[in-house]
Design a protein around this motif. Structure first.
Motif, PDB file in Angstrom:
ATOM      1  N   PRO A 136       0.828  -1.168   0.126  1.00 53.12           N
ATOM      2  CA  PRO A 136      -0.090   0.226   0.039  1.00 53.12           C
ATOM      3  C   PRO A 136       1.023   1.219  -0.086  1.00 53.12           C
ATOM      4  O   PRO A 136       2.124   1.434   0.351  1.00 53.12           O
ATOM      5  N   GLY A 137       0.064   2.383  -0.508  1.00 53.01           N
ATOM      6  CA  GLY A 137       0.919   3.647  -0.213  1.00 53.01           C
ATOM      7  C   GLY A 137       1.451   3.835   1.065  1.00 53.01           C
ATOM      8  O   GLY A 137       0.952   3.847   1.928  1.00 53.01           O
ATOM      9  N   GLY A 138       2.873   4.563   0.927  1.00 54.18           N
ATOM     10  CA  GLY A 138       3.409   4.788   2.253  1.00 54.18           C
ATOM     11  C   GLY A 138       4.142   3.685   2.772  1.00 54.18           C
ATOM     12  O   GLY A 138       5.042   3.954   3.521  1.00 54.18           O
ATOM     13  N   MET A 195       7.123   0.775   2.287  1.00 52.46           N
ATOM     14  CA  MET A 195       8.282   0.427   1.423  1.00 52.46           C
ATOM     15  C   MET A 195       8.758  -0.846   1.762  1.00 52.46           C
ATOM     16  O   MET A 195       8.857  -0.937   3.279  1.00 52.46           O
ATOM     17  N   THR A 244      18.386  -3.147   3.408  1.00 54.13           N
ATOM     18  CA  THR A 244      19.689  -2.692   4.365  1.00 54.13           C
ATOM     19  C   THR A 244      20.228  -1.488   4.270  1.00 54.13           C
ATOM     20  O   THR A 244      20.459  -0.933   3.291  1.00 54.13           O
ATOM     21  N   PRO A 245      20.363  -1.048   5.470  1.00 52.89           N
ATOM     22  CA  PRO A 245      20.785   0.217   5.646  1.00 52.89           C
ATOM     23  C   PRO A 245      22.285   0.529   5.318  1.00 52.89           C
ATOM     24  O   PRO A 245      22.929  -0.653   5.639  1.00 52.89           O
ATOM     25  N   ALA A 246      23.126   1.419   4.955  1.00 54.26           N
ATOM     26  CA  ALA A 246      24.153   1.583   4.494  1.00 54.26           C
ATOM     27  C   ALA A 246      24.946   1.610   6.041  1.00 54.26           C
ATOM     28  O   ALA A 246      24.649   2.010   6.764  1.00 54.26           O
TER      29      ALA A 246
END
Lengths: 451, 373
Positions: free
Chosen positions: A316-318, A320, A324-326
């Motif tokens: 759904p919208g919003g 994601m 994996t964070p940098a």
């Protein structure tokens, strides 16, 4: 003789195995009321429990068994942009003991020193690099210090000593596995396993004291560098489902954090003590501090995250799909070595057959080792002028039970950190320009019983 | 004696100390530029009937493109007026609402204690030839000597209307900034104006055009001249995804920068800091489903290009855009147009959401909705 040799060997081994040295509140606020009142300028003029910190060699000058205990409190009034920064006070019990004896007929002594905070034994606080913080006051001094030292005097004009201090490093793993139910969270079943290992860290110091003349002595002290390693690994493996439909995807997270906390660099102290008259003494110490090696307590984080989105699923919208964070990129801190002068004076103002009274004063100048914070980091610090004063009373042989003496000392110290403005090079810096400064009050008292 | 010494020595050497203690106090009173990072408003900061973080929402009116102005010179006051675009009568108009706490706006869908929410008044709509028929957009309000000046965008450029009460406006008869054929970067009509008066008394306007942001200056707020060196702010250079490391993402604003929100301030060191919140798009205009977020750019001094933060200061992955900004002694709020998926995730409608900074602080409970706009 064997026990003593063994004892010496143990100390020697401890010294050899130690690769790092101390980080403690003693550098900022002193150790013991007499010593703090004299601006910490006692490397060539110390023989009580505080020698464990200032110069272990001084222990060999102890005249008898001594027990010391006291309390001190340092309150910070530090601000940024006129708002109090809320730096916690440093306070706790201070004390120690000196046990003198003879080895091969030579004066020998063991000393222990303890700074025991009454809020916490140690605190670890790793902040984001850009968050303004009083780098040398906010967290670094919130810890216990415990030192054990030994000294010997091979010649009447020479004392040498050394010892170890204890601290702990942390190594921990956290494993979580199981099932996460999105519809009925109470049906989720996760298993946790925590393994933590507190490793003992020891770090050495050495000192020497030379009586050049009867009224003049020199001292040289080395303190190694210390960093508290904190390593935490977390692993999460879980199936994610919705009710009876079973798992629709899986969550796999591996996180590794590495932090160096409470780092204090190696130091070398050159001190001198001049007994001008029987009643007046002045001391001067200069401490080289290798701040250039400083490692700020910034956590390096490496993460591996996997949450595959099931085929044919539309978010759904919003919402994601997590990625994996940098890994954290640590910006180097701009910091340089400093020379810290300490000046102290002690005057025996009153000398009576059964007691003596002392008046003391001192000054210390700590030029800030931290460079201008014009970039993204905000390790806030300012030059520090510390003016101190104190009084002491020594009761001579107050009773049959105490054939030695009893001493009471009090001190007060005012540290002034002149306000200055930090300006940013980048106009889009989210912290922006700020002024910072303030002062610190440090008061305490000690009682020492000599046998 | 030696045996005792040995025991003592062994005992001391065997000791080790170390544990974790209480957290103690958190750092307080930290300096900040006041422009984020913002976090969306959360439960308890809005009335229980409201859907966080939306502060001004109506499925029919599609409120968006907010601009706020404080109604008091008291730095502790949170009483504000908001001007926003609404879809009324089949055309885009500018409406006004107000809140006493900068959050509870008259006419929000949650302002329904009397039944249906009250209708905020339309204060500006198309009435002049140069404005075209599609409606108005991009309101930018500021107080000037007790008068409210409202800049807005329309088909022919940027216009100005003035009011003594903030409700009844008198328009300038012609746009104050029109397209300039010699400005080749302005591939679209100037829009989304934001105007501020700098400490030296000069007027500055930033506006969107093409994929960039330009600037114009004025001695009186009516006669505007584009500055040399336009555009003063352009999208971040495009990054080849193949060159990114693990976990790295391309710049959030490499497609377009738009909707400047000008907020100058004098720093504690006496420097003029021109702060600009803006919309950053991840792809050029016309790209289907392109992402957006709110960024922060700034410069020192009254002229020159802007530099920006690499990361957004507000992001919700809901096509947020067109930031408005309000700052008081208790922090700052950013207002953005944002998809509202509360009724349908596949057919969201625009609403105005709010974010608060410092993100680690919490706002006190909300005030009642005002009884008038």
């Amino acid at each position: 003789m064997r026990p003593l040799r063994l004892c010496g060997s143990l100390i020697f081994l401890s010294l050899c195995m130690s690769g790092e040295s101390r980080a403690n509140p003693l550098d900022a606020f002193g150790f013991g009321s007499r010593e703090t009142a004299m601006g910490g300028a006692v490397a060539a003029d110390v023989s009580d429990f505080s020698a464990s910190y200032y110069n272990p060699a001084g222990l060999a000058k102890a005249r008898g068994f001594e027990l010391s205990i006291g309390y001190f409190r340092a309150d910070h009034f530090l601000s940024m942009n006129g708002l109090n920064s809320g730096v916690d006070p440093v306070k706790g019990i201070v004390g120690g003991a000196v046990v003198p004896g003879k080895v091969y007929g030579l004066p020998f002594a063991i000393g222990v020193g303890l700074h025991l905070p009454d809020d916490r034994l140690t605190r670890v606080r790793a902040l984001a690099q850009d968050q303004p913080r009083w780098e040398l006051y906010d967290n670094r001094n919130q810890r216990l210090w415990f030192g054990v030292n030994a000294a010997i005097s091979p010649f009447p004009w020479l004392q040498i000593g050394g010892g170890v201090t204890f601290m702990a490093a942390t190594l921990a793993t956290l494993d979580i596995s199981g099932h996460i139910d999105l519809i009925e969270p109470t049906d989720s079943s996760l298993r946790h396993q925590v393994l933590a290992d507190l490793k003992s860290v020891t770090y050495p110091d050495f000192g020497a004291r030379v009586e050049v003349t009867k009224s003049f002595a020199l001292a040289l002290v080395y303190r190694g560098q210390f960093g508290l390693d904190l390593n935490v690994a977390a692993n999460v493996k879980a199936g994610i489902g919705a009710g009876a439909a079973g798992d629709i995807t899986t969550l796999a997270l591996a996180l590794q954090t590495d932090t160096i906390d409470s780092f204090l660099p190696q130091q070398v102290v050159l001190g001198g003590s001049w007994k001008i008259t029987d009643d007046l003494r002045t001391n001067l110490d200069v401490t080289w501090v290798n701040w250039g090696a400083y490692v700020p307590p910034v956590t390096k984080i490496e993460t591996q995250l996997s949450v595959p989105i099931p085929p044919g699923t539309t978010l759904p919208g919003g919402v994601m799909a997590p990625t994996t964070p940098a890994p954290t990129v640590v910006t180097p801190i701009s910091i340089h070595d400093t020379f810290v002068p300490h000046l102290g004076v002690e005057w025996r103002a009153l000398a009576r057959p059964s007691w003596e009274g002392f008046v003391r004063g001192g000054y210390e100048y700590d030029r800030s080792p931290i460079g201008a914070q014009t970039g993204t980091t905000n390790y806030v610090d300012r030059d520090r002028h510390a003016v101190s004063a104190g009084l002491g009373v020594r009761l001579l042989a107050p009773g049959k039970i105490l054939p030695g003496d009893v001493r009471f000392d009090v001190h007060g110290q005012l540290s002034v950190l002149p306000s200055a403005t930090t300006t940013k090079n980048d106009p889009s810096d989210l912290v922006g320009d700020y002024t910072a400064g303030g002062h610190i009050w440090n008061v305490g008292l000690m009682a020492t019983v000599g046998f | 004696m030696t045996l005792r010494l040995l025991r003592l020595c062994g005992l001391l050497l065997s000791l080790s100390c170390g544990t974790l203690g209480t957290a103690g106090g958190e750092p307080a009173g930290l300096p900040s530029s006041g422009v984020g990072p913002f976090r969306p408003l959360q439960e308890g900061e809005l009335t229980p009937e409201a859907l966080v973080p939306y502060v001004f929402s109506n499925q029919t009116a599609d409120y968006r493109e907010p601009c706020v102005v404080g109604t008091s010179s008291d730095p502790t006051s949170t009483a504000i007026w908001m001007y926003a675009v609404g879809h009324v009568g089949g055309v885009d108009v500018i409406v006004r609402t107000r809140a006493d706490d900068a959050r509870s706006f008259y006419g929000d869908v949650a302002d329904n204690s009397g039944g249906a929410p009250p209708t905020p008044p339309v204060v500006l709509q198309t009435s002049q030839t140069w404005e075209g028929a599609l409606g108005l957009s991009g309101p930018s309000a500021l107080m000037v000597s007790g008068q409210l000046w409202l800049y807005y965008a329309a088909a022919g450029g940027i216009g100005l209307a003035q009011s003594s009460d903030g409700l009844t406006f008198t328009k300038q008869s012609a746009p104050v900034l029109t397209p300039d054929a010699s400005a080749t970067w302005e591939t679209t009509t100037p829009h989304a104006p934001s105007v501020a008066v700098f400490p030296d008394g000069s007027w500055h306007m930033m506006y969107g055009a093409g994929v960039s942001i330009g600037e114009a200056t004025s001695p009186d707020g009516i006669t505007w001249t584009r500055v040399e060196g336009n555009p003063i702010f352009v999208p971040s250079p495009t990054v080849d995804p193949a060159t990114l490391g693990p976990g790295e993402v391309p710049p959030f604003d490499e497609g377009q920068v738009d909707d400047p929100m000008l907020a100058p301030q004098t720093t504690i060191d006496g420097r003029l800091q021109v702060r600009v919140l803006y919309t950053g798009y991840g792809a050029p205009p016309g790209t289907m489903g392109r992402s957006s977020a709110i960024g922060f750019a700034a410069r020192f001094g009254d002229g020159g290009p802007l530099s920006s933060q690499p990361d957004p200061v507000y992001t919700a992955s809901l096509h947020e855009n067109a930031p408005g900004f309000f700052e008081w002694s208790g922090g700052s709020l950013v207002y953005v147009s944002e998809d509202n998926t509360s009724i349908s995730t596949s057919m969201p409608f625009p609403s105005i959401a709010a974010g608060y900074a410092p993100a680690t602080n919490t706002l006190p409970g909300p005030a009642p909705f005002p009884t008038s706009p």
